[in-house]
Design a protein around this motif. Structure first.
Motif, PDB file in Angstrom:
ATOM      1  N   ARG A 193      -3.311 -12.766   7.771  1.00  0.00           N
ATOM      2  CA  ARG A 193      -2.393 -13.282   7.236  1.00  0.00           C
ATOM      3  C   ARG A 193      -1.931 -13.625   6.114  1.00  0.00           C
ATOM      4  O   ARG A 193      -1.700 -14.146   5.353  1.00  0.00           O
ATOM      5  N   ILE A 194      -2.334 -12.898   5.760  1.00  0.00           N
ATOM      6  CA  ILE A 194      -2.173 -11.607   4.321  1.00  0.00           C
ATOM      7  C   ILE A 194      -0.721 -10.708   4.819  1.00  0.00           C
ATOM      8  O   ILE A 194      -0.680  -9.844   5.420  1.00  0.00           O
ATOM      9  N   PHE A 195       0.351 -10.684   4.030  1.00  0.00           N
ATOM     10  CA  PHE A 195       1.889  -9.724   3.719  1.00  0.00           C
ATOM     11  C   PHE A 195       1.060  -8.665   3.483  1.00  0.00           C
ATOM     12  O   PHE A 195       0.742  -8.871   2.203  1.00  0.00           O
ATOM     13  N   SER A 196       1.497  -7.252   4.336  1.00  0.00           N
ATOM     14  CA  SER A 196       1.055  -6.197   3.830  1.00  0.00           C
ATOM     15  C   SER A 196       2.456  -5.725   3.288  1.00  0.00           C
ATOM     16  O   SER A 196       3.245  -5.570   5.082  1.00  0.00           O
ATOM     17  N   VAL A 245       0.355  -1.996  -0.042  1.00  0.00           N
ATOM     18  CA  VAL A 245      -0.030  -0.058  -0.197  1.00  0.00           C
ATOM     19  C   VAL A 245       1.183   1.188  -0.021  1.00  0.00           C
ATOM     20  O   VAL A 245       1.408   2.037   1.088  1.00  0.00           O
ATOM     21  N   ILE A 246       0.341   2.140  -0.873  1.00  0.00           N
ATOM     22  CA  ILE A 246       1.738   3.196  -1.241  1.00  0.00           C
ATOM     23  C   ILE A 246       0.965   4.508  -0.809  1.00  0.00           C
ATOM     24  O   ILE A 246      -0.533   5.020  -1.260  1.00  0.00           O
ATOM     25  N   LEU A 247       1.127   5.072   0.288  1.00  0.00           N
ATOM     26  CA  LEU A 247       0.515   6.139   0.899  1.00  0.00           C
ATOM     27  C   LEU A 247       1.148   7.168   1.224  1.00  0.00           C
ATOM     28  O   LEU A 247       2.321   7.457   1.168  1.00  0.00           O
ATOM     29  N   VAL A 261      -5.676   3.580   4.868  1.00  0.00           N
ATOM     30  CA  VAL A 261      -4.217   2.364   5.263  1.00  0.00           C
ATOM     31  C   VAL A 261      -4.622   1.941   5.807  1.00  0.00           C
ATOM     32  O   VAL A 261      -4.667   0.202   6.212  1.00  0.00           O
ATOM     33  N   ARG A 262      -3.888   2.300   7.531  1.00  0.00           N
ATOM     34  CA  ARG A 262      -4.129   1.613   8.372  1.00  0.00           C
ATOM     35  C   ARG A 262      -5.485   0.049   9.394  1.00  0.00           C
ATOM     36  O   ARG A 262      -5.672  -0.558   9.109  1.00  0.00           O
ATOM     37  N   SER A 263      -6.688   0.737   8.225  1.00  0.00           N
ATOM     38  CA  SER A 263      -7.842  -0.455   8.109  1.00  0.00           C
ATOM     39  C   SER A 263      -7.738  -1.699   7.447  1.00  0.00           C
ATOM     40  O   SER A 263      -7.564  -2.657   7.849  1.00  0.00           O
ATOM     41  N   LYS A 264      -7.317  -1.367   6.116  1.00  0.00           N
ATOM     42  CA  LYS A 264      -6.448  -2.405   5.196  1.00  0.00           C
ATOM     43  C   LYS A 264      -5.625  -3.216   5.495  1.00  0.00           C
ATOM     44  O   LYS A 264      -5.013  -3.902   5.955  1.00  0.00           O
ATOM     45  N   VAL A 265      -4.018  -2.702   6.375  1.00  0.00           N
ATOM     46  CA  VAL A 265      -3.308  -2.725   6.883  1.00  0.00           C
ATOM     47  C   VAL A 265      -3.295  -4.228   8.284  1.00  0.00           C
ATOM     48  O   VAL A 265      -3.461  -5.636   8.470  1.00  0.00           O
ATOM     49  N   ALA A 306     -13.273  -5.825   2.608  1.00  0.00           N
ATOM     50  CA  ALA A 306     -13.307  -7.204   2.563  1.00  0.00           C
ATOM     51  C   ALA A 306     -12.835  -8.001   0.966  1.00  0.00           C
ATOM     52  O   ALA A 306     -11.998  -8.283   1.181  1.00  0.00           O
ATOM     53  N   MET A 307     -13.316  -6.610  -0.121  1.00  0.00           N
ATOM     54  CA  MET A 307     -13.467  -7.529  -1.376  1.00  0.00           C
ATOM     55  C   MET A 307     -11.632  -7.100  -2.544  1.00  0.00           C
ATOM     56  O   MET A 307     -10.955  -7.906  -2.389  1.00  0.00           O
ATOM     57  N   LEU A 308     -11.071  -6.281  -0.950  1.00  0.00           N
ATOM     58  CA  LEU A 308      -9.580  -5.609  -1.265  1.00  0.00           C
ATOM     59  C   LEU A 308      -8.656  -7.194  -1.043  1.00  0.00           C
ATOM     60  O   LEU A 308      -7.730  -6.990  -1.646  1.00  0.00           O
TER      61      LEU A 308
END
Length: 315
Positions: A66-69, A42-44, A55-59, A294-296
């Motif tokens: 268990r998705i690497f971010s 993710v580029i912020l 972005v914090r919510s996505k991370v 969720a869709m991301l």
């Protein structure tokens, strides 16, 4: 019985998002067992408080599933050329399956050029022209998260789409246009309205399924609704004026308390009074917005599979 007032069905986006995330977690577990950890970059750019929250919510959600971010935070002064170099580096990395550029970007940066620089097979936002073309032609594609979330709400709520008159108010590249294409692919009869549409209400009143995505608080009023229609409200508008709060939520003690505490409340693009006429509707908050992350996550796992030639049916 026919004269009894029907209670509109509330479409719980939070519950549906929870279902999707649980399914994604199972998919991730299966991939990890094969030695594959899906990865999202993710580029912020800069210091935009709203973007930082998103972005914090996505991370955070990546961590839960268990998705690497990896979050990259270049300064607001970064140039288009420097951003292109950063994207090229991420395109080349094998441990990164998805690249997300948090919008909006600073005005001096060429946003469209950057979105097109992201490799189509890592374009988890679904904005690259190649994915737009795939979506239009009905091929498997990484689709924009919010419209994809709308389709999941309809599908998982067993709401009819094929043969329905679907009206979309708003023609953005992020929501309106791709939502129109997805509904068309699902055999709805689709009309797209916008700021230049003449007598908008005459069009929206024919909608069995109405998607409001123009970013104007309470714009679609009760007079513009066909009784019994399904209303999908994409808008998230923050109201900071007490008179507007009274206008949109008269007598709503919960909203009044929220406003007193926070100095703002959220309203969608559909006037809350219109929901009483609906057969079903997405609330704001707690509707479409809950599906976007969720869709991301689903797109990131899909990208990880597609890049490795793994069948999407193989959970």
């Amino acid at each position: 019985m026919s004269e009894m007032k029907r209670t509109p069905r509330i479409l719980d986006g939070i519950a549906i998002a929870g279902q999707i995330k649980a399914e994604v977690a199972v998919e991730v577990q299966a991939l990890v067992a094969r030695g594959i950890t899906p990865g999202l970059a993710v580029i912020l750019v800069g210091e935009v408080p709203a973007s930082q929250i998103y972005v914090r919510s996505k991370v955070k959600t990546c961590g839960e599933l268990r998705i690497f971010s990896e979050m990259l935070t270049p300064p607001e002064t970064i140039t288009t050329e420097e951003m292109l170099e950063l994207i090229a580096t991420l395109n080349a990395r094998e441990d990164i399956d998805g690249i997300l550029i948090q919008l909006p970007l600073p005005k001096h940066v060429n946003t469209k050029r950057l979105l097109e620089a992201v490799s189509p097979d890592k374009d988890v936002d679904g904005f690259h022209p190649m994915n737009v073309g795939r979506l239009q032609s009905g091929q498997p594609a990484l689709a924009p998260c919010t419209p994809a979330g709308i389709m999941e709400i309809l599908r998982r709520s067993d709401l009819p789409v094929a043969g329905q008159n679907a009206v979309i108010v708003g023609r953005s590249d992020i929501v309106g246009k791709p939502a129109a294409m997805m509904l068309l692919n699902a055999s709805a009869t689709v009309t797209v309205c916008h700021s230049k549409t003449v007598d908008l209400g005459s069009v929206t009143r024919k909608a069995d399924l109405l998607v409001a995505a123009m970013g104007r608080p309470g714009f679609v009023t009760a007079e513009m609704i066909k009784p019994g229609a399904t209303l999908i409200d994409v808008g998230i508008n923050r109201i900071t004026d007490a008179e507007e709060v009274d206008e949109f939520f008269p007598g709503d003690e919960d909203r009044a308390a929220t406003f007193a505490k926070r100095g703002s409340v959220v309203v969608g693009d559909i006037h809350p009074a219109a929901f009483a006429l609906a057969g079903a509707y997405t609330p704001v908050p707690g509707g479409v917005g809950a599906l976007t992350i969720a869709m991301l996550m689903q797109n990131t796992v899909t990208a990880a599979k597609l890049r490795r030639g793994i069948s999407l049916g193989n959970k």
